[in-house]
Design a protein around this motif. Structure first.
Motif, short mmCIF file in Angstrom:
data_model
loop_
_atom_site.label_atom_id
_atom_site.label_comp_id
_atom_site.label_asym_id
_atom_site.label_seq_id
_atom_site.Cartn_x
_atom_site.Cartn_y
_atom_site.Cartn_z
N UNK A 60 0.84 -1.20 0.00
CA UNK A 60 0.00 0.00 0.00
C UNK A 60 0.87 1.25 0.00
N UNK A 61 1.94 1.22 0.76
CA UNK A 61 2.88 2.36 0.78
C UNK A 61 3.44 2.61 -0.62
N UNK A 62 3.77 1.53 -1.33
CA UNK A 62 4.32 1.67 -2.68
C UNK A 62 3.27 2.23 -3.64
N UNK A 63 2.01 1.82 -3.49
CA UNK A 63 0.96 2.37 -4.34
C UNK A 63 0.86 3.88 -4.18
N UNK A 64 0.98 4.34 -2.94
CA UNK A 64 0.93 5.79 -2.71
C UNK A 64 2.14 6.48 -3.33
N UNK A 65 3.30 5.89 -3.21
CA UNK A 65 4.51 6.47 -3.81
C UNK A 65 4.36 6.62 -5.33
N UNK A 66 3.66 5.69 -5.94
CA UNK A 66 3.52 5.69 -7.40
C UNK A 66 2.37 6.56 -7.90
N UNK A 67 1.54 7.03 -6.99
CA UNK A 67 0.36 7.80 -7.38
C UNK A 67 0.73 9.25 -7.64
N UNK A 68 0.18 9.82 -8.70
CA UNK A 68 0.30 11.25 -8.94
C UNK A 68 -0.61 11.99 -7.96
N UNK A 69 -0.50 13.32 -7.93
CA UNK A 69 -1.43 14.10 -7.11
C UNK A 69 -2.86 13.83 -7.58
N UNK A 70 -3.70 13.41 -6.64
CA UNK A 70 -5.08 13.00 -6.92
C UNK A 70 -5.14 11.71 -7.76
N UNK A 71 -4.02 11.02 -7.85
CA UNK A 71 -4.01 9.75 -8.56
C UNK A 71 -4.90 8.73 -7.86
N UNK A 72 -5.56 7.89 -8.63
CA UNK A 72 -6.51 6.94 -8.06
C UNK A 72 -6.02 5.50 -8.20
N UNK A 73 -6.44 4.69 -7.24
CA UNK A 73 -6.16 3.26 -7.24
C UNK A 73 -7.49 2.53 -7.24
N UNK A 74 -7.67 1.64 -8.20
CA UNK A 74 -8.88 0.83 -8.29
C UNK A 74 -8.52 -0.61 -7.95
N UNK A 75 -9.13 -1.14 -6.90
CA UNK A 75 -8.83 -2.48 -6.42
C UNK A 75 -10.10 -3.32 -6.39
N UNK A 76 -10.00 -4.57 -6.83
CA UNK A 76 -11.08 -5.53 -6.57
C UNK A 76 -10.55 -6.55 -5.57
N UNK A 77 -11.24 -6.67 -4.45
CA UNK A 77 -10.81 -7.51 -3.33
C UNK A 77 -11.67 -8.77 -3.28
N UNK A 78 -11.04 -9.91 -3.39
CA UNK A 78 -11.78 -11.17 -3.47
C UNK A 78 -12.12 -11.68 -2.07
N UNK A 79 -13.37 -12.11 -1.91
CA UNK A 79 -13.84 -12.76 -0.68
C UNK A 79 -14.35 -14.15 -1.05
N UNK A 80 -13.75 -15.16 -0.46
CA UNK A 80 -14.15 -16.52 -0.77
C UNK A 80 -12.95 -17.32 -1.25
N UNK A 81 -13.19 -18.59 -1.59
CA UNK A 81 -12.07 -19.47 -1.96
C UNK A 81 -11.44 -19.07 -3.28
N UNK A 82 -10.17 -19.44 -3.42
CA UNK A 82 -9.47 -19.24 -4.68
C UNK A 82 -9.75 -20.38 -5.63
N UNK A 83 -9.29 -20.23 -6.86
CA UNK A 83 -9.39 -21.32 -7.82
C UNK A 83 -8.55 -22.50 -7.33
N UNK A 84 -8.92 -23.73 -7.70
CA UNK A 84 -8.16 -24.90 -7.25
C UNK A 84 -6.67 -24.77 -7.56
N UNK A 85 -5.84 -24.98 -6.53
CA UNK A 85 -4.41 -24.94 -6.72
C UNK A 85 -3.80 -23.55 -6.73
N UNK A 86 -4.63 -22.51 -6.55
CA UNK A 86 -4.12 -21.14 -6.59
C UNK A 86 -4.36 -20.49 -5.23
N UNK A 87 -3.33 -20.34 -4.42
CA UNK A 87 -3.52 -19.88 -3.04
C UNK A 87 -4.01 -18.43 -2.97
N UNK A 88 -4.91 -18.20 -2.02
CA UNK A 88 -5.37 -16.85 -1.74
C UNK A 88 -5.38 -16.66 -0.22
#
Length: 205
Positions: free
Chosen positions: A128-156
């Motif tokens: 998160x600190x790095x995202x802020x460092x990379x953001x321009x003034x008023x730069x935005x970050x769009x995140x989709x946060x997954x709730x629930x199990x991952x795909x088989x064999x793919x750790x979450x």
């Protein structure tokens, strides 16, 4: 202990059919919860965990210069072939440091779709600190946060959306939106997967 590289290794051996399915997702529909908060072109866009460049190509087609950060060589090479000729600069950069992007880069919009769940809890504060460092003034970050199990064999790893918002605020972001949506994919819906879409905005004043 599992870590982000475990997920990265599974993407290195991803199937052609997975790539095809990913590319066929309706991007207009995917971004519907946050489309009104995306910047007008031309904005410098960073797609973190870009996969095969599906989203990067969508932004590029709208007139944005795009950097696609994808650490999995399998996905990166597929994306370079699928979206050749688009205004996309590919980078072998990985959270939490995204070091391959170099110093001095600033982005008006960073998108991270289905990525945060692959980061274990100790890596999220420096990310998160790095995202802020990379953001321009008023730069935005769009995140989709997954709730629930991952795909088989793919750790979450579990995600707490309010805690993620508080982490963002502690690092200089304001939260413009946080909304829960059902998954667009049949398998995910059957498994009870939901997504929180968050839009963050950096302020350096």
């Amino acid at each position: 202990m599992r870590h982000a590289d475990d997920a990265l290794n599974t993407y290195e051996t991803i199937s052609d059919s997975w790539i095809t399915r990913s590319e066929q997702i309706d991007i207009e529909g995917l971004y519907q919860p946050v489309r009104d908060l995306l910047p007008p072109p031309p904005a410098n866009v960073l797609d973190i965990g870009a996969g095969t460049g599906r989203d990067a190509a969508w932004f590029a087609a709208k007139g944005h210069p795009v950097t696609a950060a994808e650490p999995a060589a399998r996905l990166r090479s597929a994306g370079e072939a699928l979206h050749a000729g688009k205004a996309i600069e590919w980078s072998d950069a990985q959270l939490p440091d995204l070091g391959a992007l170099g110093a001095g880069n600033r982005y008006d919009c960073q998108v991270m779709i289905g990525v945060w769940q692959h980061l274990p809890e100790p890596q999220r504060p420096p990310a998160m600190k790095r995202l802020y460092e990379l953001a321009s003034e008023k730069g935005r970050v769009v995140m989709s946060l997954r709730h629930g199990p991952g795909a088989p064999g793919r750790p979450v790893f579990p995600i707490d959306a309010p805690a993620t918002a508080e982490l963002a605020k502690a690092n200089g972001f304001s939260v413009l939106r946080s909304v829960i949506m059902s998954s667009m994919q049949d398998w995910n819906r059957k498994e009870g997967v939901e997504w929180t879409w968050q839009v963050l905005e950096a302020s350096r004043s």
